[in-house]
Design an enzyme around this catalytic site. Structure first.
Site, PDB file in Angstrom:
ATOM      1  N   ILE A  10      -4.666  -3.349  -4.565  1.00 12.02           N
ATOM      2  CA  ILE A  10      -5.904  -3.699  -5.269  1.00 12.02           C
ATOM      3  C   ILE A  10      -6.349  -2.535  -6.140  1.00 12.02           C
ATOM      4  O   ILE A  10      -7.470  -2.503  -6.616  1.00 12.02           O
ATOM      5  CB  ILE A  10      -6.998  -4.032  -4.240  1.00 12.02           C
ATOM      6  CG1 ILE A  10      -7.181  -2.844  -3.263  1.00 12.02           C
ATOM      7  CG2 ILE A  10      -6.641  -5.289  -3.453  1.00 12.02           C
ATOM      8  CD1 ILE A  10      -8.449  -2.910  -2.466  1.00 12.02           C
ATOM      9  N   ASP A  11      -5.451  -1.546  -6.323  1.00  8.22           N
ATOM     10  CA  ASP A  11      -5.871  -0.279  -6.942  1.00  8.22           C
ATOM     11  C   ASP A  11      -5.651  -0.207  -8.450  1.00  8.22           C
ATOM     12  O   ASP A  11      -6.073   0.757  -9.090  1.00  8.22           O
ATOM     13  CB  ASP A  11      -5.174   0.907  -6.250  1.00  8.22           C
ATOM     14  CG  ASP A  11      -3.646   0.783  -6.218  1.00  8.22           C
ATOM     15  OD1 ASP A  11      -3.060   0.173  -7.147  1.00  8.22           O
ATOM     16  OD2 ASP A  11      -3.026   1.298  -5.269  1.00  8.22           O
ATOM     17  N   CYS A  66     -19.011 -12.490  -8.420  1.00  3.46           N
ATOM     18  CA  CYS A  66     -19.823 -13.429  -7.644  1.00  3.46           C
ATOM     19  C   CYS A  66     -18.888 -14.458  -6.996  1.00  3.46           C
ATOM     20  O   CYS A  66     -18.009 -15.019  -7.658  1.00  3.46           O
ATOM     21  CB  CYS A  66     -20.826 -14.130  -8.559  1.00  3.46           C
ATOM     22  SG  CYS A  66     -21.710 -15.464  -7.706  1.00  3.46           S
ATOM     23  N   SER A  81       4.568  -3.152   4.929  1.00  2.00           N
ATOM     24  CA  SER A  81       4.972  -3.396   6.324  1.00  2.00           C
ATOM     25  C   SER A  81       5.468  -4.828   6.507  1.00  2.00           C
ATOM     26  O   SER A  81       6.039  -5.154   7.536  1.00  2.00           O
ATOM     27  CB  SER A  81       3.797  -3.123   7.262  1.00  2.00           C
ATOM     28  OG  SER A  81       2.694  -3.925   6.889  1.00  2.00           O
ATOM     29  N   PHE A 127      -2.773   0.904   5.196  1.00  2.00           N
ATOM     30  CA  PHE A 127      -3.487   0.366   6.357  1.00  2.00           C
ATOM     31  C   PHE A 127      -2.830   0.765   7.668  1.00  2.00           C
ATOM     32  O   PHE A 127      -3.501   1.171   8.596  1.00  2.00           O
ATOM     33  CB  PHE A 127      -3.493  -1.175   6.286  1.00  2.00           C
ATOM     34  CG  PHE A 127      -4.648  -1.744   5.531  1.00  2.00           C
ATOM     35  CD1 PHE A 127      -5.741  -0.964   5.196  1.00  2.00           C
ATOM     36  CD2 PHE A 127      -4.655  -3.085   5.176  1.00  2.00           C
ATOM     37  CE1 PHE A 127      -6.820  -1.510   4.505  1.00  2.00           C
ATOM     38  CE2 PHE A 127      -5.731  -3.638   4.492  1.00  2.00           C
ATOM     39  CZ  PHE A 127      -6.802  -2.847   4.159  1.00  2.00           C
ATOM     40  N   ARG A 128      -1.489   0.617   7.722  1.00  2.00           N
ATOM     41  CA  ARG A 128      -0.856   0.608   9.038  1.00  2.00           C
ATOM     42  C   ARG A 128      -0.090   1.872   9.398  1.00  2.00           C
ATOM     43  O   ARG A 128       0.475   1.947  10.480  1.00  2.00           O
ATOM     44  CB  ARG A 128       0.079  -0.614   9.157  1.00  2.00           C
ATOM     45  CG  ARG A 128      -0.711  -1.892   9.176  1.00  2.00           C
ATOM     46  CD  ARG A 128       0.141  -3.125   9.290  1.00  2.00           C
ATOM     47  NE  ARG A 128      -0.723  -4.303   9.269  1.00  2.00           N
ATOM     48  CZ  ARG A 128      -1.293  -4.794   8.186  1.00  2.00           C
ATOM     49  NH1 ARG A 128      -1.075  -4.229   7.013  1.00  2.00           N
ATOM     50  NH2 ARG A 128      -2.067  -5.847   8.260  1.00  2.00           N
ATOM     51  N   ALA A 164       0.816  -1.212   0.000  1.00  2.00           N
ATOM     52  CA  ALA A 164       0.000   0.000   0.000  1.00  2.00           C
ATOM     53  C   ALA A 164       0.858   1.273   0.000  1.00  2.00           C
ATOM     54  O   ALA A 164       0.419   2.319  -0.476  1.00  2.00           O
ATOM     55  CB  ALA A 164      -0.922  -0.019   1.208  1.00  2.00           C
ATOM     56  N   HIS A 213      -3.706  -9.956  -3.820  1.00  2.00           N
ATOM     57  CA  HIS A 213      -4.916  -9.714  -3.023  1.00  2.00           C
ATOM     58  C   HIS A 213      -6.081  -9.246  -3.874  1.00  2.00           C
ATOM     59  O   HIS A 213      -7.004  -8.605  -3.381  1.00  2.00           O
ATOM     60  CB  HIS A 213      -4.606  -8.714  -1.901  1.00  2.00           C
ATOM     61  CG  HIS A 213      -3.609  -9.247  -0.907  1.00  2.00           C
ATOM     62  ND1 HIS A 213      -2.890  -8.457  -0.045  1.00  2.00           N
ATOM     63  CD2 HIS A 213      -3.207 -10.524  -0.647  1.00  2.00           C
ATOM     64  CE1 HIS A 213      -2.092  -9.222   0.704  1.00  2.00           C
ATOM     65  NE2 HIS A 213      -2.265 -10.468   0.348  1.00  2.00           N
ATOM     66  N   ILE A 225       9.296   6.431  -1.503  1.00  2.00           N
ATOM     67  CA  ILE A 225       9.531   5.556  -2.655  1.00  2.00           C
ATOM     68  C   ILE A 225       9.737   6.356  -3.953  1.00  2.00           C
ATOM     69  O   ILE A 225      10.699   6.123  -4.691  1.00  2.00           O
ATOM     70  CB  ILE A 225       8.355   4.586  -2.853  1.00  2.00           C
ATOM     71  CG1 ILE A 225       8.250   3.661  -1.656  1.00  2.00           C
ATOM     72  CG2 ILE A 225       8.503   3.785  -4.144  1.00  2.00           C
ATOM     73  CD1 ILE A 225       6.920   2.952  -1.533  1.00  2.00           C
TER      74      ILE A 225
HETATM   75  P1  NAD Z   1       0.611  -1.601   5.119  1.00  2.00           P
HETATM   76  O1  NAD Z   1      -0.370  -0.488   5.298  1.00  2.00           O
HETATM   77  O2  NAD Z   1       0.656  -2.671   6.122  1.00  2.00           O
HETATM   78  O3  NAD Z   1       2.082  -0.992   5.032  1.00  2.00           O
HETATM   79  C1  NAD Z   1       2.406   0.075   4.190  1.00  2.00           C
HETATM   80  C2  NAD Z   1       3.833   0.511   4.521  1.00  2.00           C
HETATM   81  O4  NAD Z   1       4.213   1.495   3.575  1.00  2.00           O
HETATM   82  C3  NAD Z   1       3.958   1.134   5.915  1.00  2.00           C
HETATM   83  O5  NAD Z   1       4.939   0.433   6.637  1.00  2.00           O
HETATM   84  C4  NAD Z   1       4.382   2.589   5.636  1.00  2.00           C
HETATM   85  O6  NAD Z   1       5.374   3.036   6.516  1.00  2.00           O
HETATM   86  C5  NAD Z   1       4.952   2.511   4.235  1.00  2.00           C
HETATM   87  N1  NAD Z   1       4.767   3.714   3.418  1.00  2.00           N
HETATM   88  C6  NAD Z   1       3.634   4.442   3.259  1.00  2.00           C
HETATM   89  N2  NAD Z   1       3.830   5.408   2.340  1.00  2.00           N
HETATM   90  C7  NAD Z   1       5.131   5.303   1.935  1.00  2.00           C
HETATM   91  C8  NAD Z   1       5.929   6.025   1.009  1.00  2.00           C
HETATM   92  N3  NAD Z   1       5.440   7.031   0.303  1.00  2.00           N
HETATM   93  N4  NAD Z   1       7.226   5.649   0.853  1.00  2.00           N
HETATM   94  C9  NAD Z   1       7.743   4.627   1.583  1.00  2.00           C
HETATM   95  N5  NAD Z   1       7.026   3.902   2.455  1.00  2.00           N
HETATM   96  C10 NAD Z   1       5.733   4.228   2.622  1.00  2.00           C
HETATM   97  O7  NAD Z   1       0.399  -2.173   3.654  1.00  2.00           O
HETATM   98  P2  NAD Z   1       0.738  -3.608   3.027  1.00  2.00           P
HETATM   99  O8  NAD Z   1       2.025  -4.120   3.565  1.00  2.00           O
HETATM  100  O9  NAD Z   1       0.560  -3.463   1.568  1.00  2.00           O
HETATM  101  O10 NAD Z   1      -0.388  -4.607   3.579  1.00  2.00           O
HETATM  102  C11 NAD Z   1      -1.690  -4.244   3.812  1.00  2.00           C
HETATM  103  C12 NAD Z   1      -2.784  -4.735   2.898  1.00  2.00           C
HETATM  104  O11 NAD Z   1      -3.395  -3.531   2.528  1.00  2.00           O
HETATM  105  C13 NAD Z   1      -2.475  -5.354   1.588  1.00  2.00           C
HETATM  106  O12 NAD Z   1      -2.994  -6.599   1.595  1.00  2.00           O
HETATM  107  C14 NAD Z   1      -3.264  -4.535   0.532  1.00  2.00           C
HETATM  108  O13 NAD Z   1      -4.113  -5.391  -0.190  1.00  2.00           O
HETATM  109  C15 NAD Z   1      -4.109  -3.622   1.325  1.00  2.00           C
HETATM  110  N6  NAD Z   1      -4.238  -2.214   0.898  1.00  2.00           N
HETATM  111  C16 NAD Z   1      -4.087  -1.860  -0.410  1.00  2.00           C
HETATM  112  C17 NAD Z   1      -4.178  -0.526  -0.783  1.00  2.00           C
HETATM  113  C18 NAD Z   1      -4.019  -0.170  -2.244  1.00  2.00           C
HETATM  114  O14 NAD Z   1      -4.355  -0.980  -3.102  1.00  2.00           O
HETATM  115  N7  NAD Z   1      -3.471   1.000  -2.556  1.00  2.00           N
HETATM  116  C19 NAD Z   1      -4.395   0.463   0.174  1.00  2.00           C
HETATM  117  C20 NAD Z   1      -4.560   0.070   1.526  1.00  2.00           C
HETATM  118  C21 NAD Z   1      -4.469  -1.286   1.862  1.00  2.00           C
END
Ligand code: NAD
Length: 249
Positions: free
Chosen positions: A103-104, A129, A196, A35-36, A24, A121, A238
């Protein structure tokens, strides 16, 4: 003076085949909350488990309500510099597989061919469905939900319709897992961007690559549980660090 992007550039230049693994965090610069992080979605919503979606009409309604709120950010989002840099890596032939937890759909929108993206994911830009797999576009579902609270059901078989994403407790998509595994074992550099690394089984891929002899690089704002195994950890933004490393604006 050695800049962070120089260290990443050196790893990328030395690599024959890169697997990019995104979470994410790569999409926060496009305006989609993760999310986190402290401002992440979980500060607003506790996740709804797959079994809860199946068994509780109330939680199903709540899942759809949240989905349409989150979709406002998602629909407005455009690929950012990080996505463009990943697309450039693919275009240059150095990366044949982008494994994403997202998922975006932003990797595809940035120009990465769909068959080079492995969506672990699922994809939140449409629904399906759960019984027969029939695909549904979101706007008519949203219109009906907002008009009278209709929870989508399948016209073809009567099954439950759900966003085409994988919820906690739902089985992982088999073919995506197989493709991710094969790419992980074929790469010599595994590059994690914005995850994360706590959601399994996805978070096992970086360790699998490392144990198989690949180098591991992680770009993430916050520390991850895999940092000690990595050859390079950058707690940076990033878009900036990867954009500079690959000379992509
Ligand atoms: P996560 O939220 O657990 O972790 C995201 C990490 O990215 C965090 O540790 C944060 O510190 C870091 N981060 C945020 N912005 C950043 C940046 N600009 N540069 C560097 N680091 C950055 O997300 P995850 O590990 O992908 O797992 C969570 C679940 O969330 C996944 O299964 C996903 O499907 C879902 N999700 C997806 C989206 C999306 O599609 N954009 C958005 C939210 C959640």
């Amino acid at each position: 003076m050695i800049f962070e992007s120089d260290a990443l550039r050196a790893l990328l230049q030395a690599a024959r085949q890169v697997v990019v693994f995104t979470g994410a965090g790569i999409s926060t610069e496009s305006g989609i909350p993760d999310f986190r992080s402290p401002q992440g979605l979980w500060s607003r919503f506790q996740p709804i488990q797959f079994q809860e979606f199946i068994s509780s009409p109330d939680l199903r309604r709540e899942a759809w309500r949240r989905k349409f709120i989150i979709d406002e950010d998602m629909r407005a989002a455009r690929p950012n510099r990080g996505h463009r840099a990943v697309a450039a890596l693919v275009e240059r032939g150095q990366c044949r597989c982008v494994i994403t937890q997202n998922i975006d759909g932003l990797h595809q929108l940035s120009g990465v061919p769909s068959d080079a993206v492995v969506e672990l994911h699922g994809n939140g830009t449409y629904a399906a469905c759960l019984e027969c797999g029939y695909r549904y576009e979101l706007p008519p579902l949203q219109a009906a939900f907002e008009q009278d609270g209709t929870i989508p059901m399948c016209h073809a078989c009567g099954g439950l319709v759900k966003s085409a994403t994988i919820s906690f407790g739902q089985a992982m998509p088999e073919s995506a897992m197989r493709r991710a595994e094969a790419a992980t074992l074929a790469c010599d550099l595994f590059l994690v961007l914005g995850s994360s690394l706590v959601v399994y089984p996805a978070a096992a891929f970086p360790l699998r690559a490392k144990r198989n002899g690949a180098r591991l690089a992680i770009v993430n704002h916050e520390p991850t549980p895999h940092d000690a195994q990595a050859d390079l950890v950058l707690n940076s933004e990033i878009g900036e660090v990867l954009g500079e490393a690959l000379a992509v604006a």
